[in-house]
Enzyme design. Sequence first.
Site, PDB file in Angstrom:
ATOM      1  N   HIS A  34       0.826  -1.215   0.000  1.00 30.34           N
ATOM      2  CA  HIS A  34       0.000   0.000   0.000  1.00 30.34           C
ATOM      3  C   HIS A  34       0.860   1.266   0.000  1.00 30.34           C
ATOM      4  O   HIS A  34       0.388   2.338   0.397  1.00 30.34           O
ATOM      5  CB  HIS A  34      -0.985   0.000   1.171  1.00 30.34           C
ATOM      6  CG  HIS A  34      -2.038  -1.053   1.052  1.00 30.34           C
ATOM      7  ND1 HIS A  34      -3.102  -0.952   0.188  1.00 30.34           N
ATOM      8  CD2 HIS A  34      -2.166  -2.254   1.677  1.00 30.34           C
ATOM      9  CE1 HIS A  34      -3.869  -2.033   0.293  1.00 30.34           C
ATOM     10  NE2 HIS A  34      -3.313  -2.844   1.178  1.00 30.34           N
ATOM     11  N   ASP A  36       2.661   1.880  -2.993  1.00 30.24           N
ATOM     12  CA  ASP A  36       2.867   2.217  -4.401  1.00 30.24           C
ATOM     13  C   ASP A  36       1.980   3.370  -4.853  1.00 30.24           C
ATOM     14  O   ASP A  36       2.453   4.314  -5.498  1.00 30.24           O
ATOM     15  CB  ASP A  36       2.685   0.992  -5.304  1.00 30.24           C
ATOM     16  CG  ASP A  36       1.341   0.303  -5.153  1.00 30.24           C
ATOM     17  OD1 ASP A  36       0.634   0.545  -4.157  1.00 30.24           O
ATOM     18  OD2 ASP A  36       1.004  -0.508  -6.046  1.00 30.24           O
ATOM     19  N   GLY A 119      -7.645 -13.812  -8.236  1.00 25.90           N
ATOM     20  CA  GLY A 119      -8.204 -13.370  -6.969  1.00 25.90           C
ATOM     21  C   GLY A 119      -7.377 -13.699  -5.753  1.00 25.90           C
ATOM     22  O   GLY A 119      -7.877 -13.658  -4.627  1.00 25.90           O
ATOM     23  N   ALA A 120      -6.082 -14.001  -5.937  1.00 25.41           N
ATOM     24  CA  ALA A 120      -5.245 -14.390  -4.812  1.00 25.41           C
ATOM     25  C   ALA A 120      -4.247 -13.309  -4.422  1.00 25.41           C
ATOM     26  O   ALA A 120      -3.448 -13.498  -3.514  1.00 25.41           O
ATOM     27  CB  ALA A 120      -4.504 -15.686  -5.131  1.00 25.41           C
ATOM     28  N   GLY A 121      -4.265 -12.183  -5.109  1.00 28.99           N
ATOM     29  CA  GLY A 121      -3.320 -11.119  -4.793  1.00 28.99           C
ATOM     30  C   GLY A 121      -1.965 -11.315  -5.433  1.00 28.99           C
ATOM     31  O   GLY A 121      -0.984 -10.742  -4.971  1.00 28.99           O
ATOM     32  N   SER A 123      -1.410 -10.634  -8.707  1.00 27.66           N
ATOM     33  CA  SER A 123      -1.359  -9.731  -9.842  1.00 27.66           C
ATOM     34  C   SER A 123      -1.627 -10.422 -11.171  1.00 27.66           C
ATOM     35  O   SER A 123      -0.931 -10.203 -12.158  1.00 27.66           O
ATOM     36  CB  SER A 123      -0.019  -8.995  -9.889  1.00 27.66           C
ATOM     37  OG  SER A 123      -0.123  -7.830 -10.657  1.00 27.66           O
ATOM     38  N   GLU A 157      -5.247  -0.283 -17.006  1.00 23.57           N
ATOM     39  CA  GLU A 157      -5.992  -0.697 -15.810  1.00 23.57           C
ATOM     40  C   GLU A 157      -6.589   0.504 -15.092  1.00 23.57           C
ATOM     41  O   GLU A 157      -7.732   0.452 -14.628  1.00 23.57           O
ATOM     42  CB  GLU A 157      -5.092  -1.489 -14.854  1.00 23.57           C
ATOM     43  CG  GLU A 157      -5.818  -1.948 -13.614  1.00 23.57           C
ATOM     44  CD  GLU A 157      -5.261  -3.215 -13.001  1.00 23.57           C
ATOM     45  OE1 GLU A 157      -5.739  -3.585 -11.915  1.00 23.57           O
ATOM     46  OE2 GLU A 157      -4.371  -3.844 -13.601  1.00 23.57           O
ATOM     47  N   ASP A 169       2.798  -3.467  -9.994  1.00 23.79           N
ATOM     48  CA  ASP A 169       2.472  -4.758 -10.589  1.00 23.79           C
ATOM     49  C   ASP A 169       2.929  -4.842 -12.031  1.00 23.79           C
ATOM     50  O   ASP A 169       3.546  -5.826 -12.452  1.00 23.79           O
ATOM     51  CB  ASP A 169       0.968  -5.010 -10.498  1.00 23.79           C
ATOM     52  CG  ASP A 169       0.488  -5.170  -9.071  1.00 23.79           C
ATOM     53  OD1 ASP A 169       1.334  -5.231  -8.158  1.00 23.79           O
ATOM     54  OD2 ASP A 169      -0.738  -5.225  -8.869  1.00 23.79           O
TER      55      ASP A 169
END
Length: 384
Positions: A34, A36, A119-121, A123, A157, A169
């Site tokens: 958190h 970036d 959905g697992a973080g 990227s 994105e 990412d």
Amino acid sequence: MSEREVRALFARAYGGEPCVVASAPGRVNLIGEHTDYNGGEVLPIAIARRTWVAARRGTGERSRAVSAAERSPGEFDAREPVRTGAWWDYIAGVVSEMERRGLVAPPAEVAVWSDVPLGAGLSSSAALEVATTLALLALAGVAAERREAALLAHRAECEFVGLAVGIMDQFVSALARPGHALHVWCDTGAVEHVPMGESVLIFDTAVPRALRGSEYSTRSAECERALALLRRRYPELPSLAAVSPEELSGVTLPEPLLRRARHVSEETHRVRRMVERLRSGAPVDGSLLIASHESLRDLYDCSSPELDWFVARAMRAPGVRGARLTGAGWGGCAIAVGDEDALRAAAPAIAAEYEGAFGRAPRWWITAAAAGASVAGEGASGGA
């Protein structure tokens, strides 16, 4: 194996062979969570799991896309794509950004195959965007440096998909080198490849974490408010990450803004300490990973009971030097760093105990720092 899979998927969907195949890895962040999107520093690695995109020029005015992980194929206007909320928005977003930059993206037939968990973080979205960017630029006959491809994917994105993320990412997916972590200054885009030879256990808690449905946007807004208030005292403050812990002690911020700012400031300093250690050839400092997790849990409120359980349990395993949640939190993955043999010995028992405690079957993988994006036939990237 993965290139063969995406080529087979392409042949089933469209007949014939693709003109280009590109791939890009997922990532885990060793430390710097958190920070970036707050102008701070991060230290991710690419993982040994990738997304592959096969493509060729299509006919007509519309582009088509299929994915091995999705039941529904996608189709969109190749000149003026519109966001739909579907999985192919990540592909359409790249097309939209190419058009915005004056790069003519031809109508394309696209196939996607990936072993980056969704959905697992880890990227998965950036891996898809970066691989798509390289494939479509190649179709358009445009030579682009990996950094430019990462920036294009990042804007796709943010502007098209509509998720305001930092550059970490896409940068690590495009620029990573084997055996190195990527130190990224998110305010300037400067990067440094730092030796990182240890193994990483990735532990998926099987708690879904979709950023659009999480508190990610709330935290981003809280950080913006904290920065606005801090600028009343420090008008020249360029970003929230630039405020020092000492400067924070001299101001009064309402809760929870003070806790958010403390995390961002202290986490940025933890990244710097870790980079200095790795530059010297020393192993990962596990105490910094633990401090990062505790800050994410107590100051940023983005952990979960499952993530906390894993960190505590992993730290009891011999040979594990440190552990923390990775990614945005609220579910998803955590990591433990240490010796490969120790991690492989510990992981099955941790997984079995976790399933007994939470009734969910976790997934886990061992990875080393892997290569960044590449186009088939030209070798792995890693250039900055």
